[in-house]
Design an enzyme around this catalytic site. Structure first.
Site, PDB file in Angstrom:
ATOM      1  N   ARG A 142      -1.009  -0.675  -8.818  1.00  0.00           N
ATOM      2  CA  ARG A 142      -2.371  -0.259  -8.487  1.00  0.00           C
ATOM      3  C   ARG A 142      -2.404   1.272  -8.488  1.00  0.00           C
ATOM      4  NH1 ARG A 142      -3.746  -1.664  -2.580  1.00  0.00           N
ATOM      5  NH2 ARG A 142      -4.070  -3.751  -3.409  1.00  0.00           N
TER       6      ARG A 142
ATOM      7  N   ASP B 141       0.845  -1.194   0.000  1.00  0.00           N
ATOM      8  CA  ASP B 141       0.000   0.000   0.000  1.00  0.00           C
ATOM      9  C   ASP B 141       0.882   1.245   0.000  1.00  0.00           C
ATOM     10  OD1 ASP B 141      -2.459  -1.245   0.042  1.00  0.00           O
ATOM     11  OD2 ASP B 141      -2.728  -1.118   2.201  1.00  0.00           O
ATOM     12  N   MET B 142       0.315   2.378  -0.433  1.00  0.00           N
ATOM     13  CA  MET B 142       1.073   3.627  -0.363  1.00  0.00           C
ATOM     14  C   MET B 142       0.434   4.523   0.684  1.00  0.00           C
ATOM     15  SD  MET B 142       3.804   4.947  -1.476  1.00  0.00           S
ATOM     16  CE  MET B 142       4.348   4.392  -3.095  1.00  0.00           C
TER      17      MET B 142
ATOM     18  N   LYS C  72      -6.596   7.286  -6.358  1.00  0.00           N
ATOM     19  CA  LYS C  72      -6.523   8.751  -6.285  1.00  0.00           C
ATOM     20  C   LYS C  72      -5.651   9.194  -5.117  1.00  0.00           C
ATOM     21  CE  LYS C  72     -10.996   9.731  -8.421  1.00  0.00           C
ATOM     22  NZ  LYS C  72     -12.293  10.442  -8.304  1.00  0.00           N
TER      23      LYS C  72
HETATM   24  P1  FDA Z   1     -14.068   9.228  -5.467  1.00  0.00           P
HETATM   25  O1  FDA Z   1     -13.675   9.430  -4.044  1.00  0.00           O
HETATM   26  O2  FDA Z   1     -14.189  10.422  -6.342  1.00  0.00           O
HETATM   27  O3  FDA Z   1     -15.415   8.386  -5.489  1.00  0.00           O
HETATM   28  C1  FDA Z   1     -16.112   8.071  -6.667  1.00  0.00           C
HETATM   29  C2  FDA Z   1     -17.459   7.458  -6.289  1.00  0.00           C
HETATM   30  O4  FDA Z   1     -17.252   6.240  -5.589  1.00  0.00           O
HETATM   31  C3  FDA Z   1     -18.278   8.308  -5.320  1.00  0.00           C
HETATM   32  O5  FDA Z   1     -19.040   9.259  -6.002  1.00  0.00           O
HETATM   33  C4  FDA Z   1     -19.111   7.242  -4.649  1.00  0.00           C
HETATM   34  O6  FDA Z   1     -20.159   6.832  -5.481  1.00  0.00           O
HETATM   35  C5  FDA Z   1     -18.154   6.098  -4.514  1.00  0.00           C
HETATM   36  N1  FDA Z   1     -17.410   6.148  -3.243  1.00  0.00           N
HETATM   37  C6  FDA Z   1     -16.119   6.497  -3.070  1.00  0.00           C
HETATM   38  N2  FDA Z   1     -15.748   6.398  -1.774  1.00  0.00           N
HETATM   39  C7  FDA Z   1     -16.831   6.002  -1.115  1.00  0.00           C
HETATM   40  C8  FDA Z   1     -17.091   5.702   0.258  1.00  0.00           C
HETATM   41  N3  FDA Z   1     -16.141   5.820   1.182  1.00  0.00           N
HETATM   42  N4  FDA Z   1     -18.345   5.285   0.602  1.00  0.00           N
HETATM   43  C9  FDA Z   1     -19.308   5.149  -0.324  1.00  0.00           C
HETATM   44  N5  FDA Z   1     -19.119   5.416  -1.658  1.00  0.00           N
HETATM   45  C10 FDA Z   1     -17.915   5.835  -2.039  1.00  0.00           C
HETATM   46  N6  FDA Z   1      -5.362   5.119  -1.063  1.00  0.00           N
HETATM   47  C11 FDA Z   1      -4.092   5.375  -0.663  1.00  0.00           C
HETATM   48  O7  FDA Z   1      -3.739   6.531  -0.379  1.00  0.00           O
HETATM   49  N7  FDA Z   1      -3.178   4.346  -0.588  1.00  0.00           N
HETATM   50  C12 FDA Z   1      -3.500   3.071  -0.919  1.00  0.00           C
HETATM   51  O8  FDA Z   1      -2.638   2.179  -0.835  1.00  0.00           O
HETATM   52  C13 FDA Z   1      -4.833   2.803  -1.345  1.00  0.00           C
HETATM   53  N8  FDA Z   1      -5.214   1.527  -1.703  1.00  0.00           N
HETATM   54  C14 FDA Z   1      -6.446   1.360  -2.283  1.00  0.00           C
HETATM   55  C15 FDA Z   1      -6.793   0.108  -2.803  1.00  0.00           C
HETATM   56  C16 FDA Z   1      -7.975  -0.055  -3.492  1.00  0.00           C
HETATM   57  C17 FDA Z   1      -8.303  -1.387  -4.074  1.00  0.00           C
HETATM   58  C18 FDA Z   1      -8.872   1.046  -3.648  1.00  0.00           C
HETATM   59  C19 FDA Z   1     -10.145   0.921  -4.410  1.00  0.00           C
HETATM   60  C20 FDA Z   1      -8.559   2.266  -3.099  1.00  0.00           C
HETATM   61  C21 FDA Z   1      -7.353   2.432  -2.402  1.00  0.00           C
HETATM   62  N9  FDA Z   1      -7.032   3.661  -1.839  1.00  0.00           N
HETATM   63  C22 FDA Z   1      -5.746   3.872  -1.399  1.00  0.00           C
HETATM   64  C23 FDA Z   1      -8.094   4.695  -1.626  1.00  0.00           C
HETATM   65  C24 FDA Z   1      -8.162   5.687  -2.766  1.00  0.00           C
HETATM   66  O9  FDA Z   1      -7.012   6.488  -2.774  1.00  0.00           O
HETATM   67  C25 FDA Z   1      -9.392   6.600  -2.634  1.00  0.00           C
HETATM   68  O10 FDA Z   1      -9.330   7.295  -1.446  1.00  0.00           O
HETATM   69  C26 FDA Z   1     -10.735   5.870  -2.704  1.00  0.00           C
HETATM   70  O11 FDA Z   1     -10.685   4.800  -3.585  1.00  0.00           O
HETATM   71  C27 FDA Z   1     -11.849   6.824  -3.182  1.00  0.00           C
HETATM   72  O12 FDA Z   1     -11.525   7.340  -4.451  1.00  0.00           O
HETATM   73  P2  FDA Z   1     -12.306   6.954  -5.802  1.00  0.00           P
HETATM   74  O13 FDA Z   1     -11.274   6.746  -6.862  1.00  0.00           O
HETATM   75  O14 FDA Z   1     -13.200   5.824  -5.581  1.00  0.00           O
HETATM   76  O15 FDA Z   1     -13.046   8.281  -6.223  1.00  0.00           O
END
Ligand code: FDA
Length: 302
Positions: free
Chosen positions: A178, A128-129, A181
């Site tokens: 991976r 993870d980062m 955002k």
């Molecule tokens: P965004 O936050 O814009 O969300 C898009 C849409 O997704 C929202 O409109 C909503 O519909 C849905 N959604 C998102 N979050 C939600 C929530 N909490 N509850 C309900 N609905 C929600 N970060 C990091 O800094 N280091 C890491 O190592 C990782 N590892 C990681 C692994 C995996 C498999 C995932 C999917 C994510 C991570 N992350 C992470 C977290 C990532 O950085 C980010 O914070 C979240 O994925 C939310 O960003 P989105 O890209 O989903 O977009």
């Protein structure tokens, strides 16, 4: 603000995991519960990446306990015949990266033990980062680990201004990256703070990864980015299975199943363990609607 309040933390961690908002994001505190979650994801054609919750350890004993928890988990995955369905995600700060002076050495050695156990079980580790102060160290650890365990994956965060360059450096054959955002509160000097800038950076990074020789892991729930990822895969001649989508446990579960049913490789990030507070706070901070729901359920417990 909530995540830093000890009073709120004390109150929240007394809530049972099994009920309400915690269980939406964390299937449980025990191995048997995470194994159950992986099994039911597999029934829907979904694979998993399991995270034993815990981070920012400044105590060597705690780091050791985390390593042992991963070893036990990997043994269980092997014994249950689930190692092909599930890899593990590891935060280096949970295995000693933040220890004064010896952090880099201890966390590399601990990560190596987990990577070795993962190889033995028939699966792999993704690092993870965490916040930007750890990025260089984490990428250095990745380089070292990959010498013996080239299957080790990395995470890059599109909100960091440096990430396009990191994508270029990691888009080589056999490299699993991976792209997410980013979930930490970063200063504007290091990160884009405007959501649209973060999204635009995500697309630029994804283009580099999809055009490269590695295995991109598209970690987002954002419907626009999921669509763009599919279009980029087509543009760069990638077949399904030469990249994958990743989402978090409990978020857009129907979309996870829809993508899998359409033939895409989909992996769900499944956290478990008793230290779920920091993880839960990050998920709540991502969506104000969740926070309102959470505060209401907290008040109803009093
Ligand atoms: P965004 O936050 O814009 O969300 C898009 C849409 O997704 C929202 O409109 C909503 O519909 C849905 N959604 C998102 N979050 C939600 C929530 N909490 N509850 C309900 N609905 C929600 N970060 C990091 O800094 N280091 C890491 O190592 C990782 N590892 C990681 C692994 C995996 C498999 C995932 C999917 C994510 C991570 N992350 C992470 C977290 C990532 O950085 C980010 O914070 C979240 O994925 C939310 O960003 P989105 O890209 O989903 O977009």
């Amino acid at each position: 603000m909530l995540s830093r309040s000890q009073q709120v933390k004390d109150l929240v961690t007394r809530l049972p995991v099994s009920g309400g908002i915690v269980s939406r994001y964390v299937p449980g505190e025990r191995i048997s519960e995470v194994i159950g979650a992986v099994r039911s994801l597999a029934e829907d054609g979904l694979t998993a990446s399991i995270d034993f919750l815990g981070e920012d350890t400044t105590d060597e004993e705690q780091a050791e306990a985390t390593v042992l928890a991963y070893l036990e988990l990997l043994e269980a995955l092997h014994a249950e015949g689930l190692a092909r369905q599930a890899e593990v995600s590891l935060k280096l700060s949970a295995v000693g990266q933040a220890l004064p002076e010896v952090g880099a050495k201890v966390s590399l050695e601990n990560a190596r033990r987990i990577a070795r156990a993962a190889r033995f079980a028939g699966t792999a580790v993704t690092l993870d980062m965490e916040d930007h102060t750890t990025t260089d160290q984490t990428l250095e650890t990745l380089r070292e680990l990959r010498k013996d365990y080239p299957e080790t994956g990395a995470v890059l965060q599109s909100y960091l201004r440096r990430t396009e360059d990191d994508c270029r450096a990691l888009a080589y054959e056999g490299s699993r990256v991976r792209l997410c955002k980013g979930a930490y509160n970063e200063p504007g000097t290091q990160a884009f703070t405007d959501r649209h800038e973060v999204d635009k950076s995500y697309v630029r990074c994804l283009k580099i990864l999809m055009a490269g020789q590695g295995y991109p892991m598209v970690a987002t729930h954002d419907p626009r980015l999921v669509k763009i990822a599919g279009a980029l895969a087509t543009r760069f001649g990638r077949v399904q299975g030469s990249y994958e989508f990743q989402m978090l446990y409990g978020i857009r579960s129907e979309e996870q199943k829809r993508l899998a049913a359409s033939g895409e490789q989909v992996r769900v990030y499944v956290p478990y363990g008793h230290q779920w507070y920091g993880y839960l706070m990050r998920r709540l901070a991502e969506r104000p609607a969740n926070l309102t729901f959470f505060l209401r359920s907290l008040l109803s417990q009093k």
